[in-house]
Write a protein that holds these residues in place. Sequence first.
Motif, PDB file in Angstrom:
ATOM      1  N   SER A  58      44.278  60.785  26.920  1.00  0.00           N
ATOM      2  CA  SER A  58      44.524  61.359  25.611  1.00  0.00           C
ATOM      3  C   SER A  58      44.215  62.842  25.646  1.00  0.00           C
ATOM      4  N   VAL A  59      44.762  63.595  24.684  1.00  0.00           N
ATOM      5  CA  VAL A  59      44.615  65.042  24.672  1.00  0.00           C
ATOM      6  C   VAL A  59      43.144  65.433  24.737  1.00  0.00           C
ATOM      7  N   SER A  60      42.796  66.258  25.712  1.00  0.00           N
ATOM      8  CA  SER A  60      41.391  66.617  25.870  1.00  0.00           C
ATOM      9  C   SER A  60      41.183  68.100  26.110  1.00  0.00           C
ATOM     10  N   ASN A 114      55.200  66.882  20.675  1.00  0.00           N
ATOM     11  CA  ASN A 114      54.691  68.225  20.355  1.00  0.00           C
ATOM     12  C   ASN A 114      55.833  69.252  20.289  1.00  0.00           C
ATOM     13  N   ASN A 173      51.392  67.635  28.022  1.00  0.00           N
ATOM     14  CA  ASN A 173      51.964  66.619  27.136  1.00  0.00           C
ATOM     15  C   ASN A 173      53.184  67.165  26.394  1.00  0.00           C
ATOM     16  N   SER A 174      53.128  68.430  26.015  1.00  0.00           N
ATOM     17  CA  SER A 174      54.229  69.050  25.271  1.00  0.00           C
ATOM     18  C   SER A 174      55.487  69.190  26.117  1.00  0.00           C
ATOM     19  N   GLN A 209      45.972  69.940  29.259  1.00  0.00           N
ATOM     20  CA  GLN A 209      46.597  68.629  29.098  1.00  0.00           C
ATOM     21  C   GLN A 209      47.515  68.608  27.881  1.00  0.00           C
ATOM     22  N   ASN A 210      47.135  69.327  26.849  1.00  0.00           N
ATOM     23  CA  ASN A 210      47.978  69.409  25.658  1.00  0.00           C
ATOM     24  C   ASN A 210      49.306  70.093  25.993  1.00  0.00           C
ATOM     25  N   ILE A 226      48.133  58.572  24.859  1.00  0.00           N
ATOM     26  CA  ILE A 226      47.937  59.692  23.934  1.00  0.00           C
ATOM     27  C   ILE A 226      47.953  59.190  22.496  1.00  0.00           C
ATOM     28  N   LYS A 269      44.890  57.250  21.703  1.00  0.00           N
ATOM     29  CA  LYS A 269      43.686  58.082  21.837  1.00  0.00           C
ATOM     30  C   LYS A 269      42.492  57.271  22.331  1.00  0.00           C
ATOM     31  N   PRO A 308      43.422  72.354  26.307  1.00  0.00           N
ATOM     32  CA  PRO A 308      44.673  73.122  26.264  1.00  0.00           C
ATOM     33  C   PRO A 308      45.639  72.786  27.393  1.00  0.00           C
TER      34      PRO A 308
END
Length: 381
Positions: free
Chosen positions: A277-279, A295, A287-288, A283-284, A269, A272, A281
């Motif tokens: 890596s963030v791609s 995050n 990750n959070s 996956q984001n 991440i 990138k 909502p």
Amino acid sequence: MQIGKFLQRQKELLIHFREPNIQKSRNNLCSIGWFTFESELPESFKSRKDTFILQDALIKENQRFTYPVFIPARRTNRKSCILLLHGLNEKSWDKYLVWAEYLAVQTRKPVILFPIAYHINRAPAEWGNPRSMSVLLEKRKKEAGNPGSLSFANAALSNRLSENPYRFYSAGEQTINDITKLARQITTGKHPLFDEKTIIDFFGYSIGSFLAEVMLMANPEKLFSSSRLFVFCGGAIFKNMYGESKYIMDRQAYERLLNYYCNEWLTGIENKSSSKSVSGPLQNAFNSMIAHEINKDVRERFFLKWKNRITGISLWKDKVMPFDGVKACMGTQLANECFELMDFPFDYSHEAPFPASGKVDDKTLLTAFLSVFNKCAAFLA
């Protein structure tokens, strides 16, 4: 449910669930409907060249399966339901049957038991067969030095996650993709049980609560904007979960999974330069939920916004999803506000919060059960 009837009702439900054509019991307050589901692989799977993911896509049990729904006899609302999400490495619905029935009866809402990808009836039968797992068990004993946490029950999942820890994320992604499809069917009135614009609430136990929180944070197609979530024995951030257990995964798999997501995944991440890596909502959101420092502002804003629609109960002796992990996830103040920390006067565990071993007095067991599920029913009613 009367005092002294808890274990008896569990046994009755097991019989009725496995042999649905037998005469119904006098205590029948629900019917159980079965529905077929066709899973669709997420678009992200199609672009990957990962051999393991491509192999998993061929497991037919995971792609077409049935899911049960507890339908209360005194149903009062066709525009509301509860979707129950189970724990990691579950082989059957057995321990959840009395949970689902009680919630359905008390809330008067249907309770959907939806299996996570590669779990329960979405997994090949041999994964839960001790004889089939014996060769794999011996192989892992030699590789891992026979840790005490290795067992027939966790051999298949331990091996799958050790081979490729990305499977943890991919199974979750496919499950959320499936629930999104189901929610679309329900909210558009295309499901035979529900009217259009039905609201779906969630009961999340263990990893099911983690999956629910990721899904609500991502909120695909804005389908869950009005949903509520009750968490039981869950809510911990990934880094603070402790998954080593004879019933979940062995030490080798747990350490591989922890290192992968808390080091390799996060490095991808930050650089990138990786496909991880963030791609989007989803996956984001995932990750959070990995570690407290990742995050943090995004995650805590989400829980602050949802604080009146997410609540839960943690248990003192829960080593898999400890309350400290909930505080690391939501922040101490919000965790104390939204969660209640309970303890029971008997020997229990994360995997068996209401042990059906017969060693615990039935009245005591039922009292503990009601202390959790009366609060849950009141919140989700």
